[in-house]
Design an enzyme around this catalytic site. Structure first.
Site, PDB file in Angstrom:
ATOM      1  N   HIS A 282      -0.850  -3.020   6.255  1.00 31.42           N
ATOM      2  CA  HIS A 282       0.273  -2.074   6.189  1.00 31.42           C
ATOM      3  C   HIS A 282       1.473  -2.523   7.034  1.00 31.42           C
ATOM      4  CE1 HIS A 282      -2.131   1.694   4.687  1.00 31.42           C
ATOM      5  NE2 HIS A 282      -2.580   0.581   4.151  1.00 31.42           N
TER       6      HIS A 282
ATOM      7  N   HIS B 260      -6.713  -8.447  -0.358  1.00 32.04           N
ATOM      8  CA  HIS B 260      -6.752  -7.283   0.525  1.00 32.04           C
ATOM      9  C   HIS B 260      -7.645  -7.601   1.713  1.00 32.04           C
ATOM     10  CE1 HIS B 260      -5.935  -2.971   0.898  1.00 32.04           C
ATOM     11  NE2 HIS B 260      -7.135  -2.869   1.435  1.00 32.04           N
TER      12      HIS B 260
ATOM     13  N   ASP C 103       0.800  -1.228   0.000  1.00 26.79           N
ATOM     14  CA  ASP C 103       0.000   0.000   0.000  1.00 26.79           C
ATOM     15  C   ASP C 103       0.843   1.295   0.000  1.00 26.79           C
ATOM     16  OD1 ASP C 103      -1.411  -2.317   0.869  1.00 26.79           O
ATOM     17  OD2 ASP C 103      -3.033  -1.075   1.660  1.00 26.79           O
TER      18      ASP C 103
ATOM     19  N   ASN D 224     -10.307  -1.551   0.079  1.00 29.07           N
ATOM     20  CA  ASN D 224     -11.511  -0.960   0.680  1.00 29.07           C
ATOM     21  C   ASN D 224     -11.562   0.562   0.524  1.00 29.07           C
ATOM     22  OD1 ASN D 224      -9.265  -1.359   2.563  1.00 29.07           O
ATOM     23  ND2 ASN D 224     -10.527  -0.269   4.039  1.00 29.07           N
ATOM     24  N   HIS D 225     -10.415   1.201   0.201  1.00 31.84           N
ATOM     25  CA  HIS D 225     -10.416   2.651  -0.030  1.00 31.84           C
ATOM     26  C   HIS D 225     -10.594   3.005  -1.512  1.00 31.84           C
ATOM     27  CE1 HIS D 225      -9.611   3.936   4.049  1.00 31.84           C
ATOM     28  NE2 HIS D 225      -8.681   3.006   4.153  1.00 31.84           N
TER      29      HIS D 225
ATOM     30  N   HIS E 272      -3.340  -4.511   2.933  1.00 32.76           N
ATOM     31  CA  HIS E 272      -4.323  -3.843   3.801  1.00 32.76           C
ATOM     32  C   HIS E 272      -3.849  -3.597   5.229  1.00 32.76           C
ATOM     33  CE1 HIS E 272      -8.078  -2.484   5.590  1.00 32.76           C
ATOM     34  NE2 HIS E 272      -8.044  -3.477   6.450  1.00 32.76           N
TER      35      HIS E 272
ATOM     36  N   GLU F 193      -4.477   1.904  -3.093  1.00 34.01           N
ATOM     37  CA  GLU F 193      -5.726   2.347  -2.446  1.00 34.01           C
ATOM     38  C   GLU F 193      -5.541   3.558  -1.529  1.00 34.01           C
ATOM     39  OE1 GLU F 193      -7.667   0.083   0.527  1.00 34.01           O
ATOM     40  OE2 GLU F 193      -5.904   0.064   1.815  1.00 34.01           O
ATOM     41  N   ASN F 194      -4.276   3.852  -1.150  1.00 32.67           N
ATOM     42  CA  ASN F 194      -4.006   4.986  -0.244  1.00 32.67           C
ATOM     43  C   ASN F 194      -3.162   6.074  -0.906  1.00 32.67           C
ATOM     44  OD1 ASN F 194      -3.468   2.239   1.735  1.00 32.67           O
ATOM     45  ND2 ASN F 194      -5.146   3.597   2.250  1.00 32.67           N
TER      46      ASN F 194
HETATM   47 FE   LIG Z   1      -4.095   0.318   2.666  1.00 30.12          FE
HETATM   48 FE   LIG Z   2      -7.235  -1.372   2.926  1.00 23.86          FE
END
Ligand SMILES: [Fe+2]
Ligand SMILES: [Fe+2]
Length: 260
Positions: A177, A150, A8, A67-68, A175, A39-40
């Protein structure tokens, strides 16, 4: 074929790290293909078109999400224009974007997919069921299958790795991290790690300013998260070596670099 998969990429520190160090990592690992989890990318929350383009101008072949994925409203508008961007496969049919990217590289068709786990995540189509339904078609259309799984729960990630052993070339978790030390080759040549870790600041709480997280935990007042940007920074991922004859993984090496 050597494949880099990077965990990520968070906010400005993550993007800066990739701009400064990805080209030399590609050279060092003689990487032919690179996947990043994005995603981040944009302030920790989703992915803007500008940041997607910035990453795709680097030696990045595919960007997976999580999820982001939809935190930036504009993502729904631009995602269909970028065949390299992969949102989780287990969203329902009318969802924009694609859950699988088929990318031609080094004479191979590489399928890149992304799934969100069921445990402790918001309800999507169950991930094992989704892959079970789609695997035959993916296998028919590709030589190499790379899965970014994820998910929150380590046991679910390990189970998914075994579920796909001998079927996928790689199952890598994202996910949490936080990089895990369990990188290995499963039976049938599937490279596996429970979590790749993250690419961004080291001293936040998985990318977020620590004082906000601590204060929220202490007071139960939920202040909006802000990204930590101070150094040192960390770049986490793996390099997977794939046998060109069998398309199976033969080695996986963790990458965990700290930059002061
Ligand atoms: Fe993430
Ligand atoms: Fe995530």
């Amino acid at each position: 074929m050597n494949i880099l998969m990077i965990g990520d990429v968070c906010s400005t520190p993550g993007r800066t790290l990739l701009k400064e160090h990805l080209p030399s990592l590609v050279e060092e690992f003689e990487a032919d293909f690179t996947v990043i989890n994005g995603e981040n990318l944009s302030g920790g929350r989703g992915i803007t078109e500008k940041n997607a383009q910035e990453m795709l101008n680097l030696p990045v072949d595919a960007i997976t999400l999580g999820n982001h994925a939809w935190d930036q409203i504009e993502t729904e508008e631009f995602i269909d224009h970028y065949p390299q961007i992969v949102r989780p496969l287990n969203y329902p049919e009318p969802c924009p974007g694609r859950g699988i990217a088929y990318i031609e590289k080094c004479g191979k068709t590489v399928a890149v997919t992304n799934l969100i786990g069921d445990a402790l995540m918001h309800g999507l189509i169950p991930c094992f069921y989704t892959m079970n339904n789609q695997y035959a078609e993916i296998a028919h259309n590709s030589d190499i299958l790379l899965i970014d799984f994820h998910a929150e729960a380590t046991a679910e990630k390990i189970a998914f790795g075994y579920f796909m052993e001998g079927k996928a070339t790689a199952v890598v978790g994202t996910h949490t991290h936080v990089q895990t030390v369990d990188a290995r080759i499963l039976e049938g040549g599937t490279a596996y790690i429970t979590d790749l870790g993250m690419t961004g600041t080291l001293n936040g709480v998985i990318g977020v300013r620590r004082e906000i997280v601590i204060n929220n935990s202490l007071t139960k007042i939920n202040r909006r998260f802000k990204q930590e940007k101070s150094k040192p920074w960390q770049l986490n991922g793996v390099c997977i070596q794939v046998d060109d004859d069998t398309n199976r993984a033969v080695a996986i090496e963790r990458i965990y670099r700290i930059y002061e």
